[in-house]
Design a protein around this motif. Structure first.
Motif, PDB file in Angstrom:
ATOM      1  N   ALA A 167      -1.700   5.859  -9.981  1.00 58.23           N
ATOM      2  CA  ALA A 167      -2.057   5.456  -8.619  1.00 58.23           C
ATOM      3  C   ALA A 167      -3.132   6.412  -8.110  1.00 58.23           C
ATOM      4  O   ALA A 167      -2.879   7.233  -7.230  1.00 58.23           O
ATOM      5  N   PRO A 168      -4.327   6.297  -8.692  1.00 58.08           N
ATOM      6  CA  PRO A 168      -5.348   7.328  -8.455  1.00 58.08           C
ATOM      7  C   PRO A 168      -5.806   7.409  -6.999  1.00 58.08           C
ATOM      8  O   PRO A 168      -6.299   8.452  -6.577  1.00 58.08           O
ATOM      9  N   ASN A 169      -5.647   6.345  -6.250  1.00 60.63           N
ATOM     10  CA  ASN A 169      -6.138   6.366  -4.864  1.00 60.63           C
ATOM     11  C   ASN A 169      -5.045   6.687  -3.851  1.00 60.63           C
ATOM     12  O   ASN A 169      -5.267   6.592  -2.645  1.00 60.63           O
ATOM     13  N   ALA A 170      -3.863   7.003  -4.348  1.00 59.93           N
ATOM     14  CA  ALA A 170      -2.744   7.233  -3.427  1.00 59.93           C
ATOM     15  C   ALA A 170      -2.546   8.722  -3.168  1.00 59.93           C
ATOM     16  O   ALA A 170      -2.813   9.561  -4.014  1.00 59.93           O
ATOM     17  N   LEU A 171      -2.093   8.995  -1.964  1.00 61.14           N
ATOM     18  CA  LEU A 171      -1.697  10.348  -1.605  1.00 61.14           C
ATOM     19  C   LEU A 171      -0.220  10.466  -1.963  1.00 61.14           C
ATOM     20  O   LEU A 171       0.589   9.668  -1.502  1.00 61.14           O
ATOM     21  N   ARG A 195      -1.882   3.415  -1.331  1.00 61.93           N
ATOM     22  CA  ARG A 195      -2.456   4.519  -0.555  1.00 61.93           C
ATOM     23  C   ARG A 195      -1.489   5.699  -0.437  1.00 61.93           C
ATOM     24  O   ARG A 195      -1.897   6.836  -0.367  1.00 61.93           O
ATOM     25  N   GLU A 210      -4.599  -3.449 -10.903  1.00 63.64           N
ATOM     26  CA  GLU A 210      -5.292  -3.779  -9.650  1.00 63.64           C
ATOM     27  C   GLU A 210      -4.444  -3.425  -8.430  1.00 63.64           C
ATOM     28  O   GLU A 210      -4.924  -2.808  -7.484  1.00 63.64           O
ATOM     29  N   SER A 253      -1.927  -1.300  -8.375  1.00 64.47           N
ATOM     30  CA  SER A 253      -1.687   0.152  -8.350  1.00 64.47           C
ATOM     31  C   SER A 253      -2.862   0.878  -7.706  1.00 64.47           C
ATOM     32  O   SER A 253      -2.681   1.883  -7.029  1.00 64.47           O
ATOM     33  N   GLU A 254      -4.052   0.365  -7.945  1.00 58.89           N
ATOM     34  CA  GLU A 254      -5.225   1.024  -7.361  1.00 58.89           C
ATOM     35  C   GLU A 254      -5.281   0.858  -5.851  1.00 58.89           C
ATOM     36  O   GLU A 254      -5.974   1.596  -5.162  1.00 58.89           O
ATOM     37  N   LYS A 255      -4.576  -0.150  -5.335  1.00 62.58           N
ATOM     38  CA  LYS A 255      -4.572  -0.369  -3.880  1.00 62.58           C
ATOM     39  C   LYS A 255      -3.525   0.489  -3.165  1.00 62.58           C
ATOM     40  O   LYS A 255      -3.458   0.488  -1.933  1.00 62.58           O
ATOM     41  N   THR A 265       0.818  -1.213   0.000  1.00 59.74           N
ATOM     42  CA  THR A 265       0.000   0.000   0.000  1.00 59.74           C
ATOM     43  C   THR A 265       0.855   1.268   0.000  1.00 59.74           C
ATOM     44  O   THR A 265       0.355   2.344  -0.245  1.00 59.74           O
TER      45      THR A 265
END
Ligand SMILES: [Zn+2]
Length: 417
Positions: free
Chosen positions: A231-235, A213, A207, A209-211, A156
């Motif tokens: 990584a659209p869901n990562a900060l 964070r 898959e 990469s989307e996880k 993550t």
């Protein structure tokens, strides 16, 4: 006790048995040669698909080097059979102790690779009286096994950085996992280009990469764009280390300009050997260095001004509240832009344009350890430094995965390695 009895305790090959053991001169030295025979009535297996097939003649005998024993090099001697595979036609059989044309047994390769992690490859080759190349092949085998068998679940947090390799402007882009409890090299690729990082995300998979964070990175714009997209869901966090590095680069630039001025005006170069003085944090200076710095401060130099500005900015990281920190940053930037120190003004503009990502650091404070990236990068640099003889980035990648990848190893039957 017979050598065979000892060997049977260590190695067991289902369809093969150990035969006679003899001493023989090989490459000028007495060595132990162990005959290997196929079990009577056993059918050879295809080396590509492991399907059994009809025997189709035998090749001349070959030697396969095994783990040395006391003062002797040890070899297996075997005459590989050929077979007709229903799928691959006439082909050489599979031998469980070796693969392809390799003349070092798998067990010995694993043994050598373990030593090659502690010593340099050159030293390992010297100790075991073998070539640098055979050490490389051993490590490569173990690394490929590890890459094929590693588990990439639950990743993550990653850090992205680059390191300079060889003496030139060559870079390797490094991607590390930095989850608490599991820090390792995940991927490395040549150059520092958009397509380098795109290749990582492609291989890592959508898959996974989307996880993600958190992604720690420096502020190189092309990479920031790739991270935001892939990584659209990562900060995305710009960490303290990378930001402070920009300050040091600015100080260094100002110092160089100033030294040039001293020279052109035939003035005493008061900044001679002052580089580290200015780049180090005051708490890391020796007493003597602190005293010298005190002398420099009196001289109203641009370098020292830049140095003091950096030290002032360090307060930013101490804030507990993000809104106070943000206000501090804005003030600092405004003040910096009023100076005549161009490199520092560049830093100020950079801080302003990356403010949202820099403020992400406060959102994750204490949770994500971007510092792990630094630690891993130091180890990577050490690996590269130890790597006399690495001729290509491919070798270097193998060495880096070997030391930093925390890769699973193939089963090893030998102790003492
Ligand atoms: Zn086959």
């Amino acid at each position: 006790m017979l050598v065979k009895t000892v060997l049977n305790k260590v190695e067991h090959f289902k369809s093969f048995v150990f035969g006679t053991v003899i001493f023989e001169k090989i490459e000028g030295a007495e060595a132990l040669v162990i005959e290997v025979n196929a079990r009577a009535n056993s059918k050879p297996e295809c080396s590509k698909c492991e399907k059994k097939g009809k025997p189709h003649g035998t090749l001349p005998s070959r030697l396969f080097e095994y783990v040395p024993f006391w003062k002797f090099k040890v070899f297996f001697r075997y005459s590989p059979r050929r077979l007709i595979c229903p799928e691959h036609g006439a082909i050489v059989e599979a031998m469980p102790w070796s693969y392809g044309k390799e003349r070092t047994t798998i067990s010995y390769q694993i043994y050598l690779a373990r030593w090659a992690r502690r010593l340099s490859w050159k030293e390992t080759a010297e100790v075991f009286e073998t070539s640098w190349d055979s050490i490389y092949r051993a490590v490569r085998f173990v690394v490929h096994y590890g890459l094929d068998n590693r588990i990439l679940d639950n990743i993550t947090e990653i850090g992205i950085d680059e390191i300079a390799v060889f003496f030139g402007q060559k870079y390797l882009t490094m991607v590390y996992q930095i989850n608490a409890g599991c820090t390792r090299l995940l991927w490395c690729g040549p150059e520092r280009r958009v397509k380098t990082l795109l290749r990582f995300f492609h291989e890592f998979g959508k898959e996974r990469s989307e996880k993600l964070r958190f992604v720690c990175s420096d502020m190189w714009q092309p990479y920031l764009k790739v991270i935001a997209k892939k990584a659209p869901n990562a900060l995305n966090i710009l960490d303290r280390f990378h930001i402070m590095k920009k300050f040091n680069e600015a100080i260094d630039e100002i110092r160089r300009i100033e030294v040039k001025q001293f020279k052109s005006q035939n003035q005493e170069n008061v900044l001679a050997r002052g580089r580290w003085l200015l780049l180090k944090r005051p708490k890391n200076l020796s007493d003597k260095q602190t005293a010298r710095l005190g002398d420099l401060v009196k001289l109203n130099l641009s370098s020292v001004k830049a140095y003091l500005m950096r030290e002032d900015f360090q307060r930013f990281w101490e804030y507990k509240r993000a809104d106070y920190a943000e206000r501090f940053l804005e003030n600092w930037v405004t003040r910096a832009l009023q100076t005549n120190l161009e490199p520092m003004k560049k830093v100020a503009n950079m801080l302003r344009s990356h403010k949202p990502l820099i403020m992400n650091w406060f959102k994750t404070k204490g949770h994500v350890s971007c510092g792990a990236v630094e630690g891993l990068n130091l180890k990577a640099k050490l690996t590269i430094r130890k790597a006399y003889g690495f001729k290509s980035t491919e070798c270097l990648k193998i060495a880096l995965y070997h030391t930093l990848g925390k890769l699973p190893e193939p089963q090893c039957h030998n102790r003492f390695c």
